[in-house]
Enzyme design. Structure first.
Site, PDB file in Angstrom:
ATOM      1  CG  PHE B  29      28.728  69.261  31.161  1.00  0.00           C
ATOM      2  CD1 PHE B  29      27.929  69.698  32.211  1.00  0.00           C
ATOM      3  CD2 PHE B  29      29.175  70.188  30.222  1.00  0.00           C
ATOM      4  CE1 PHE B  29      27.566  71.038  32.327  1.00  0.00           C
ATOM      5  CE2 PHE B  29      28.815  71.528  30.324  1.00  0.00           C
ATOM      6  CZ  PHE B  29      28.017  71.956  31.375  1.00  0.00           C
ATOM      7  CG  ASP B  30      31.048  63.414  34.709  1.00  0.00           C
ATOM      8  OD1 ASP B  30      32.166  63.711  34.248  1.00  0.00           O
ATOM      9  OD2 ASP B  30      30.726  63.552  35.901  1.00  0.00           O
ATOM     10  CB  VAL B  31      25.511  62.811  31.823  1.00  0.00           C
ATOM     11  CG1 VAL B  31      24.263  62.307  31.106  1.00  0.00           C
ATOM     12  CG2 VAL B  31      26.027  61.789  32.822  1.00  0.00           C
ATOM     13  CD  GLN B  63      25.067  57.366  31.005  1.00  0.00           C
ATOM     14  OE1 GLN B  63      25.435  57.680  32.131  1.00  0.00           O
ATOM     15  NE2 GLN B  63      24.111  56.479  30.791  1.00  0.00           N
ATOM     16  NE  ARG B 274      31.427  66.493  36.347  1.00  0.00           N
ATOM     17  CZ  ARG B 274      32.453  67.044  35.716  1.00  0.00           C
ATOM     18  NH1 ARG B 274      32.711  68.342  35.868  1.00  0.00           N
ATOM     19  NH2 ARG B 274      33.215  66.339  34.911  1.00  0.00           N
TER      20      ARG B 274
END
Lengths: 332, 332
Positions: B29-31, B63, B274
């Site tokens: 994951f990015d968020v 994020q 993501r």
């Protein structure tokens, strides 16, 4: 014209303006159980003809019992309200003279059966509460308190001004910690009725009492209360937040609960087949009579339910009228 | 380990004390969308390790978005609350220095998404209200009012002291008659959020507005609000009486409503595959992520839902932890 099963789909008789039909209907019954709000009056407005209609029934030897889910008043309060609206507190005999009180002509106050009284009887005589869990936490007005006192049931909450305040930041910690100055350890029952002073603190306390094991009771579950020809929040609306939070329904003591019918029968001793429930709400009043296997049910259109509700709804009365005083035409 | 459909019966991975599993999970994951109450803190108590965990995520380029159903606070209020709890309002870059704000490093307040903000956007940008029906009758606290103001939506009710009073006998007649000093004819929306000053009058007015045609909205439908390790009445409990009286559910704008997810995506522009929703409630937080087709959902056991809820309930996360700060073990 036999009384139908709750689930049946009979077509109710429309008796307004039908003197012969009215006479035939009245002859079937010795006892009339009356819902009050929406039938005899709306709020503080007594419907025209209410007094005369009750006199007519009494003159013809019918027993009248007022059965109300309004928990804010005690039976004594109701007597005052009836007096104030001009509804006679003595009974006129069939020859027009004031009758002496006989066995079936009980003192006036005893003709009134309210959900607060039914709840108090249930708590004091049916529930087997442990010695140290006999207190009731009340959400409601003085009617409930008076009836609890009449049955010697100890209580907290209710109209106590200490509960009529905003929730404070420190309340959360105190309630979470079970602080006994906020959560009385002897409370074994939460009783929720109509409370014009409902607030966040009262709901929070009721929730925590039930989570700690108290029995969840409601005087009644009517979502609305008629007043001035409109609807306002009823006792059921006071229970609604708790039902949602707890995922649990209360045991409801008012109509249509048969606990209330059993208590009325225990007190007034009548033949159910010769009794008729009169009301404005299909899903409480009419259902109450149907599930109680009374001989009949009579709907009136001066309250909550509409003609469509009575004629096409899932719960239908045996007969219905535009208004209660249409019964006066039986004398024509 | 693919994200499952809401109705599926996967077995969530238990990642507490599993550094390799945690690293594998975080890499997907990015968020991270965070529920707040019950995840980062409970009431005014910040869970140990919350600050460090958020720092770790940011340090690794993730994020962070705070998504809260608590409608009593505005985004500005939340920023203050986060600051007060020591949760940093600047973002630390991977080399340990304070990062400049870049496109994805939005100003701190913009990382917060509340149900009051979501509701205000829905009213101002989605609802097509007639010119003379643009006012909102608010049951709720100042957070809702601030967000309505930020979208230039006129409102009545809310924290106005005129509504913090007992219902009076004359109110019934005035409300029944549609008295415009009590029932503003320009109200076209009733918005119900958490109100610590809920009372009978406010409920009566909300009911009558909806009966007169106003749209019934709720900031969110959480029945409870965690505080001090216990549960208290939530915004859903404020709507519950109205739902019962009206026989109608509100349009709810908070989690799990996808109206909120769409609004978040519209603002933050991220790849849903993501993104991971982190929360303590299966039926709101986890459902919100599942129905939003996010790449993952992560449950924590510091709030409402239990291990049994996550492992055996109808709505299950992709993975779960005892507590959020267990993520710190991914660095071991």
């Amino acid at each position: 014209m036999a009384q139908s099963h709750p689930a049946s789909t009979n077509t109710p008789s429309y008796l307004t303006g039908d003197p012969a039909g009215l006479r035939e209907f009245l002859d079937k019954f010795d006892v009339f159980l009356f819902d009050c709000d929406g039938v005899l009056w709306s709020g503080d407005h007594c419907f025209p003809g209410t007094v005369e209609t009750l006199e007519l029934l009494r003159k013809n030897g019918k027993q009248v019992v007022f059965v109300t889910n309004n928990s804010t008043k005690s039976r004594a309060d109701y007597r005052k309200k009836l007096d104030g609206l001009g509804i006679p507190s003595t009974v006129v005999s069939s020859d027009g003279h004031h009758a002496r009180e006989t066995e079936w002509l009980t003192p006036y106050q005893e003709e009134i059966f309210s959900s607060s009284y039914s709840s108090s009887i249930y708590i004091s005589r049916i529930l087997q509460l442990p010695e140290n869990k006999r207190k009731v936490y009340v959400i409601g007005e003085s009617g409930i308190e008076q009836e609890l006192r009449s049955e010697n049931v100890p209580f907290v909450g209710g109209t106590d001004p200490a509960y009529r305040r905003d929730v404070q930041p420190e309340d959360y910690k105190r309630i979470a910690a079970g602080d006994t100055s906020l959560l009385d350890p002897e409370v074994g029952v939460v009783l929720v009725g109509l409370d014009f002073h409902l607030n966040y603190l009262k709901l929070a306390l009721a929730y925590h009492y039930v989570k700690r094991g108290a029995i969840f009771l409601a005087t009644n579950i009517d979502s609305t209360l008629p007043n001035s020809g409109a609807l306002f929040p009823g006792a059921g609306s006071m229970s609604a937040p708790l039902i949602m939070m707890l995922g649990q329904d209360p045991v409801a003591l008012g109509k249509p609960s048969q606990a209330m019918m059993d208590a009325i029968e225990g007190k007034f001793k009548f033949d159910r087949t010769r009794a008729c429930m009169v009301g404005d709400r299909a899903n409480t009043d009419i259902r109450f009579g149907l599930e109680g296997n009374l001989g009949g049910t009579l709907g009136v259109l001066t309250g909550v339910s509409s003609k469509e509700d009575f004629v096409s709804g899932p719960v239908r009365p045996l007969a219905y009228l535009d208004k209660l005083s249409d019964l006066l035409a039986s004398e024509q």
